[in-house]
Design a protein around this motif. Sequence first.
Motif, short mmCIF file in Angstrom:
data_model
loop_
_atom_site.label_atom_id
_atom_site.label_comp_id
_atom_site.label_asym_id
_atom_site.label_seq_id
_atom_site.Cartn_x
_atom_site.Cartn_y
_atom_site.Cartn_z
N LEU A 2 0.83 -1.19 0.00
CA LEU A 2 0.00 0.00 0.00
C LEU A 2 0.87 1.25 0.00
O LEU A 2 1.88 1.31 0.69
CB LEU A 2 -0.91 0.03 1.23
CG LEU A 2 -2.02 -1.00 1.26
CD1 LEU A 2 -2.78 -0.91 2.57
CD2 LEU A 2 -2.97 -0.80 0.10
N ARG A 3 0.45 2.20 -0.75
CA ARG A 3 1.16 3.47 -0.82
C ARG A 3 0.55 4.43 0.20
O ARG A 3 -0.67 4.62 0.21
CB ARG A 3 1.01 4.04 -2.22
CG ARG A 3 1.83 5.21 -2.51
CD ARG A 3 1.50 5.66 -3.90
NE ARG A 3 2.64 6.26 -4.51
CZ ARG A 3 2.63 6.77 -5.71
NH1 ARG A 3 1.55 6.72 -6.44
NH2 ARG A 3 3.70 7.31 -6.21
N GLN A 4 1.37 4.97 1.06
CA GLN A 4 0.87 5.89 2.08
C GLN A 4 0.90 7.31 1.55
O GLN A 4 1.83 7.70 0.86
CB GLN A 4 1.70 5.80 3.35
CG GLN A 4 1.52 4.48 4.07
CD GLN A 4 2.26 4.49 5.40
OE1 GLN A 4 2.94 5.43 5.76
NE2 GLN A 4 2.11 3.41 6.14
N LYS A 5 -0.15 8.05 1.91
CA LYS A 5 -0.18 9.45 1.54
C LYS A 5 0.85 10.22 2.36
O LYS A 5 1.08 9.90 3.53
CB LYS A 5 -1.56 10.07 1.83
CG LYS A 5 -2.58 9.77 0.79
CD LYS A 5 -3.80 10.60 1.07
CE LYS A 5 -4.74 10.56 -0.10
NZ LYS A 5 -5.89 11.41 0.09
N LYS A 6 1.45 11.17 1.72
CA LYS A 6 2.41 12.01 2.43
C LYS A 6 1.65 12.93 3.39
O LYS A 6 0.69 13.58 3.02
CB LYS A 6 3.20 12.86 1.43
CG LYS A 6 4.25 13.70 2.07
CD LYS A 6 5.02 14.49 1.03
CE LYS A 6 6.04 15.38 1.71
NZ LYS A 6 6.76 16.18 0.75
N ARG A 7 2.07 12.95 4.62
CA ARG A 7 1.44 13.82 5.62
C ARG A 7 2.13 15.17 5.61
O ARG A 7 3.33 15.26 5.43
CB ARG A 7 1.54 13.21 7.00
CG ARG A 7 0.70 11.97 7.12
CD ARG A 7 0.67 11.49 8.54
NE ARG A 7 -0.26 10.41 8.62
CZ ARG A 7 -1.23 10.37 9.50
NH1 ARG A 7 -1.38 11.32 10.38
NH2 ARG A 7 -2.06 9.35 9.53
N VAL A 17 -6.32 28.80 8.71
CA VAL A 17 -6.79 29.19 7.39
C VAL A 17 -7.49 28.01 6.72
O VAL A 17 -8.57 28.16 6.14
CB VAL A 17 -5.64 29.74 6.51
CG1 VAL A 17 -6.08 29.90 5.07
CG2 VAL A 17 -5.15 31.07 7.07
N LEU A 18 -6.93 26.82 6.83
CA LEU A 18 -7.54 25.63 6.25
C LEU A 18 -8.91 25.38 6.87
O LEU A 18 -9.88 25.08 6.16
CB LEU A 18 -6.62 24.42 6.44
CG LEU A 18 -7.04 23.14 5.74
CD1 LEU A 18 -7.17 23.32 4.23
CD2 LEU A 18 -6.02 22.04 6.03
N ARG A 57 0.52 28.15 -0.25
CA ARG A 57 1.17 26.93 0.26
C ARG A 57 0.17 25.78 0.34
O ARG A 57 0.50 24.64 0.02
CB ARG A 57 1.81 27.18 1.63
CG ARG A 57 3.08 27.97 1.56
CD ARG A 57 3.87 27.92 2.85
NE ARG A 57 3.16 28.40 4.02
CZ ARG A 57 3.12 29.67 4.42
NH1 ARG A 57 3.76 30.61 3.73
NH2 ARG A 57 2.47 30.01 5.51
N LEU A 58 -1.05 26.07 0.77
CA LEU A 58 -2.06 25.02 0.86
C LEU A 58 -2.41 24.48 -0.53
O LEU A 58 -2.63 23.27 -0.69
CB LEU A 58 -3.32 25.56 1.56
CG LEU A 58 -3.15 25.93 3.03
CD1 LEU A 58 -4.41 26.59 3.57
CD2 LEU A 58 -2.75 24.74 3.88
N LYS A 59 -2.43 25.35 -1.53
CA LYS A 59 -2.67 24.90 -2.90
C LYS A 59 -1.51 24.05 -3.39
O LYS A 59 -1.73 22.99 -3.99
CB LYS A 59 -2.88 26.09 -3.85
CG LYS A 59 -4.21 26.77 -3.66
CD LYS A 59 -4.56 27.80 -4.72
CE LYS A 59 -3.47 28.67 -5.21
NZ LYS A 59 -3.93 29.77 -6.08
N GLU A 60 -0.29 24.48 -3.15
CA GLU A 60 0.89 23.73 -3.58
C GLU A 60 0.93 22.34 -2.97
O GLU A 60 1.36 21.38 -3.60
CB GLU A 60 2.17 24.48 -3.22
CG GLU A 60 2.42 25.72 -4.04
CD GLU A 60 3.56 26.57 -3.52
OE1 GLU A 60 4.24 26.15 -2.55
OE2 GLU A 60 3.76 27.66 -4.06
N ARG A 61 0.49 22.22 -1.73
CA ARG A 61 0.47 20.93 -1.04
C ARG A 61 -0.77 20.10 -1.41
O ARG A 61 -0.97 19.02 -0.87
CB ARG A 61 0.49 21.14 0.48
CG ARG A 61 1.77 21.76 0.97
CD ARG A 61 1.67 22.03 2.44
NE ARG A 61 2.84 22.70 2.92
CZ ARG A 61 2.92 23.28 4.10
NH1 ARG A 61 1.88 23.24 4.92
NH2 ARG A 61 4.01 23.88 4.48
#
Length: 77
Positions: A2-7, A17-18, A57-61
């Motif tokens: 399984l591939r884990q999502k990057k945290r 803001v999020l 930054r939130l968009k880039e991530r």
Amino acid sequence: MLRQKKRHTLTESEGRVLAMIAQLEKPTAYTVYSVFAATPTGALQASKGAIYPIVERLKERQLIEAEPVAGSGRGAE
């Protein structure tokens, strides 16, 4: 395997803001700025110089998505 999502580790300001973006329906960065500017708590420096880089930054991530606002001459997303 399984591939884990990057945290992503968020700063307190990025988290606020999020959370604000999650509560509002399709807000622009200016809307987010306006809400924080009107909040008397002072928990976040509500300047455009603080909000806009956080949104970028939130968009880039890939934590938020952006789409152009129809009819916006200023390129609002």
